[in-house]
Structures are given as C-alpha cells and as structure tokens.
Design a protein around this motif. Sequence first.
Motif, PDB file in Angstrom:
ATOM      1  N   PRO A  18      57.625  66.434 -84.937  1.00 50.74           N
ATOM      2  CA  PRO A  18      57.314  65.016 -84.885  1.00 50.74           C
ATOM      3  C   PRO A  18      58.585  64.163 -84.845  1.00 50.74           C
ATOM      4  CG  PRO A  18      56.020  66.116 -86.579  1.00 50.74           C
ATOM      5  CD  PRO A  18      57.047  67.092 -86.121  1.00 50.74           C
ATOM      6  N   SER A  73      47.070  68.415 -81.132  1.00 50.40           N
ATOM      7  CA  SER A  73      48.173  67.675 -80.517  1.00 50.40           C
ATOM      8  C   SER A  73      48.176  67.852 -78.997  1.00 50.40           C
ATOM      9  CB  SER A  73      49.514  68.085 -81.150  1.00 50.40           C
ATOM     10  OG  SER A  73      49.546  67.731 -82.520  1.00 50.40           O
ATOM     11  N   GLN A 190      52.404  62.550 -82.059  1.00 48.89           N
ATOM     12  CA  GLN A 190      53.627  62.848 -82.798  1.00 48.89           C
ATOM     13  C   GLN A 190      54.911  62.670 -81.995  1.00 48.89           C
ATOM     14  OE1 GLN A 190      52.310  66.911 -83.285  1.00 48.89           O
ATOM     15  NE2 GLN A 190      54.193  67.681 -82.381  1.00 48.89           N
ATOM     16  N   GLU A 196      51.615  60.762 -86.622  1.00 47.97           N
ATOM     17  CA  GLU A 196      51.451  62.040 -87.305  1.00 47.97           C
ATOM     18  C   GLU A 196      50.939  63.099 -86.334  1.00 47.97           C
ATOM     19  OE1 GLU A 196      52.235  62.732 -90.809  1.00 47.97           O
ATOM     20  OE2 GLU A 196      53.402  61.048 -90.049  1.00 47.97           O
ATOM     21  N   ALA A 197      51.146  64.363 -86.679  1.00 48.37           N
ATOM     22  CA  ALA A 197      50.767  65.468 -85.799  1.00 48.37           C
ATOM     23  C   ALA A 197      49.282  65.801 -85.956  1.00 48.37           C
ATOM     24  CB  ALA A 197      51.619  66.694 -86.111  1.00 48.37           C
TER      25      ALA A 197
END
Length: 389
Positions: A18, A73, A190, A196-197
Amino acid sequence: MRSKPDLKPARPWFSSGPTVKRPGWSSQAIPHELLGRGIRAPEVVERFAHGLRLTREVLEVPDDWVLVYVPGSDTGAVEAVLWSMLGQRPVQVMAFENFGKQWAVDVRDHLKLEPEVLAAPWGELPDLSRVDPNKDLVFPWNGTTSGVRVPDAGFISKDREGLAICDATSAAFAMPLDWSRLDVVTFSFQKALGGEAGIGVAALGPRAVARLDGYEPPRAVPKVLRLRDGKGFDRTLATGSMINTYSLWTLEDWIDALEWARGVGGLQALIARTEANAAALGDWVGRTDWIDWLAVDPATRSTTSVCLKIVDARVTALNEAGRQAFVKRMKTLLEAEGAAFDVESHRNAPAGLRLWCGCTVETEDVVAVGPWLDWAFEMGLDADDDALG
C-alpha cells in the motif's frame, strides 16, 4: 564517511503498495456510524454506491461504463475479468514486469488457454506493433515492479474486435488513460490514492458488458470472481451491491481519499502532483552517478512506481545475491534513521531501488530523500564482504 543529511522527509513512506496515505490523513476522519452494520443494510449499500459515484467522478470514467467492486484488490479485479471473459477469442498478454508475467501464467495454466505472450526484458516494453486487434489483450498500463509504462494507448486499435483489458492499478488517478481504446480498467484502493488494501475495482466499458452478456465461459468461476448471473452481466454489482462481505472501514477510507482528491482539484491535479514528484526524483537521478533508471526509454518511465538500478561498478560486480544484500543494507540504514521506508525493488525484480511518487506524496519529501539515499549508498559501500554476501 559521509555525514548524515540535516533534513529528513516529513513523511518518509515510499512504499509502492500500500502507498502513503493522503496528506493530513487521520483515522479520526473516518466515519464510524456504520461500522458493525450488516453489509446489506440500505445505508451501507448506499455508502458503497456513493463510493462508486465518487470514483467515477474523480477518475473521469465515461458515462456509458459501469464500475464494480471485487475482493482481493487489483489482483482480484484482474482475475475476475480473466475468469469471466476470456476464452471466446485468442488472447495476447503483455509480460514486461511481474504481474503481466503472472497474468500470462494464469491464462495458460489455470484457464487452460494458449495465450500469445508479448514479453520484454526488465526495463523495456514489448514490440507494441505485434498487438493484434482481433485478439483479446491483457496488459499493465504501468509496470509497478519494473517502472515501465506504455507511453499512450495508440497501439490499441479503435476498430478492434478483441477486448483491451488494462491492469491500471498504479496508473489510475496518476496518468491519463485513453478510455476510447480500453474495454476494462482495473485498479485497487491501495495504490494511487493511498487507500486500504483488500478491495479492487473493475471499470467495464460497453464492449466488456456485451461480452459478459453474450458469452458464458466454459469453466466454473469461483463466487468471489463471478461477474455474471444466470442472464449475463450481474447488473446489481454496478449499484453498490457486493460479491461478498467487504470492510466498511476500507470503504470509508476510500471515500475519504476520493473527497481529498476532489478537494485538491480532481484528476488533473492528481496527475500534476505525481509528475512533480517524479520530476523531483528525476533531478536527483540526473545528478547522481551511482544510480540510473531501470526503464531504458525515457518515454516509458513510470511517474508512480519509479524503479532505479545501481550502476556503480563496485555493486554491479557483485552477483545478484550480493546486489540484493547491498540494497537490503541500504534499506536497513534508511529505516533505522526514519529517513525512508520500503524503497527496495520488488522481490521478483532485479536488485535496485523503487520509490513511489504518486499524488499522495509531497514533493518536498522526494527532494529530501535524495541526500539520504546518497548517504545510505556510501555507508553500504563501507560494509564488509560478509554483509554484502
């Protein structure tokens, strides 16, 4: 022995994923009201839908495209597209960095197709003239692990028969994308905006939606990758509905990043911030004799995941294990000083440095990190032979 520089980056986070949070970020800015609510609650679904609307606005996605969330992701987004769409036509995969190479392996070994792989050594692009408009094309716009990007989308025909499937995870929000020559664009929270992932996004153009509507792949597709229902494209996914349970914290953090992006001026401002950061790092590379770009052609150099190679003869004379040990020595020194974190190259790339220069980085921090890299390099040379491997 070189003395330590006086000035450190105020925000010494240069990881390529990230990536660093937006300037001024605080966990206290993240709304807490819906945490712990059911994922199908109307208020929660509306927040996910709001996130898609903001994403469309900031990224300037065309009105006739749809956006969907995918778990896992950008990797999950790419895999969902590959599993749900490929097989109707022959496939080409551009493999000039780690993830393009992985997509080629997945298409061949797991989807059991026979892709034509357009490969290139680290630091170079494949021969783009080999791209066949009659075949589906899978490619990274920006090679996060190689620091090489396509200069534009001119190699993709506007009259193509195949789909152009673009992994844009370190290009979206940082580089202009030619939507008219693309059919699928994937990215994750990310990367460019420091979210955030865990959640990816697949933007699907009209031709991609038509593929989902008219083609049922001859394979079982796992639920978490499934973009189709019994009738074709699952259109509920474009309304904020979720394939599975996603993190509300991650979603709210993404909305926070998008609101910041909109507040600083939108897409053009994000691109300008990125280019200013890359130029600042480029100024340091230009006056530093021990480092150079991994990307051979200046037109293909990434402005986000900037990858560099050490060209000093004392390091290049080492074997690959020795070069990796040297970079690890530099990383350890920098992190012990709190001057720069996570500046080593990807584990599957040649030994070197990689610094994120995306829009959430401040240019003054890029300027400040150069002298520290010089210091760590000279300190690394002072290491004994055992430390160098």
